[in-house]
Write an enzyme that holds these catalytic residues in place. Structure first.
Site: not given
Ligand code: AR6
Length: 175
Positions: A10, A32-33, A116-117
Site C-alpha cells: 500500500i 502496515v503502520d 485488524s487481520t
C-alpha cells in the site's frame, strides 16, 4: 463508484489517501503502520503527535509526506477477542469513518489495507466480509461524487479470500 481488489504494498500507491491500520496512540507500530511511517519519513510522526490518539473505530487524517499518496487516514481497528466484544461493529466503524473523512476532504481514490487481520488477529474470512460490505454500502448510499476504493492485500492468500467473498456477496469489483 468503483471497488478494486489488488495484491501489493500500500505504501507504493499513488492515490489521494491510504488508510493506516494504526493503534490508539497513533504513534506508529509494526505491520502496515510501520511500513507507512518508514516510507512517509519522520514528519508523519511529528504530525501524528499532535492528534491526541484515536479510539478504536475512529479515524484521523494527516499529510502523506514522502509517500506517493497525498494523505494518510489513520484508524485503529479492533483487537480480536473471539467475536463477542463488539469487534464487528468497531471494524465497520473503522471503514465507515475512514470513508467519511475521505469524503469530507473530497478525495477520489482511497486505498485500504486489511485492517485488524495482522497483529490484531481478526480472522481474514470474517474481516473481509465486513470490509467489503461497509465500503460497498458507503459507496452506494453516502458517496455523492465519484469515489474509487482500492483494497490492497499484502499476501496472495488474503487477496484470494477477498475475491472469493466479493463474488459471494455479489459485490462488483475490478482487478
Ligand atoms: N501493504 C499492504 N498491506 C500490508 C502491508 C503493506 N505494506 N504490510 C502489512 N500489511 P497489521 P492490525 C497487511 O498487523 O492487525 C501495528 O503494530 C498485513 O499482512 O499491520 O490492524 C499497529 O501499530 C495484514 O493483512 O495491522 C497496531 O499496533 C494487514 O496489513 C497493530 O499493528 C494488517 O496487519 C494493528 O494491527
Amino acid at each position: 463508484m468503483s471497488i478494486k481488489i489488488i495484491q501489493g504494498d500500500i505504501t507504493k500507491l499513488k492515490v489521494d489517501a491510504i488508510v493506516n491500520a494504526a493503534n490508539p496512540s497513533l504513534l506508529g507500530g509494526g505491520g502496515v503502520d510501520g511500513a507507512i511511517h518508514k516510507a512517509a519519513g519522520p514528519k508523519l510522526l511529528e504530525e501524528c503527535k499532535t492528534l491526541g490518539g484515536a479510539n478504536p473505530g475512529d479515524a484521523k487524517i494527516t499529510h502523506g509526506y514522502n509517500l506517493p499518496s497525498l494523505w494518510v487516514i489513520h484508524t485503529p481497528g479492533p483487537i480480536w477477542h473471539g467475536g463477542d466484544k463488539g469487534e464487528e461493529e468497531i471494524l465497520k466503524r473503522s471503514y465507515e469513518n475512514s470513508m467519511c473523512i475521505a469524503r469530507s476532504y473530497h478525495l477520489k481514490s482511497i486505498a485500504f489495507p486489511s485492517i485488524s487481520t495482522g497483529v490484531y488477529g481478526y480472522p481474514i474470512e470474517k474481516a473481509s466480509v465486513v470490509a467489503l460490505n461497509s465500503v460497498n454500502w458507503f459507496l452506494k448510499n453516502c458517496a455523492y461524487y465519484e469515489m474509487e476504493v482500492i483494497f490492497v492485500l499484502h499476501s496472495k492468500k488474503d487477496f484470494d479470500v477477498y475475491i472469493k467473498n466479493a463474488k459471494l456477496l455479489g459485490i462488483e469489483y475490478e482487478l
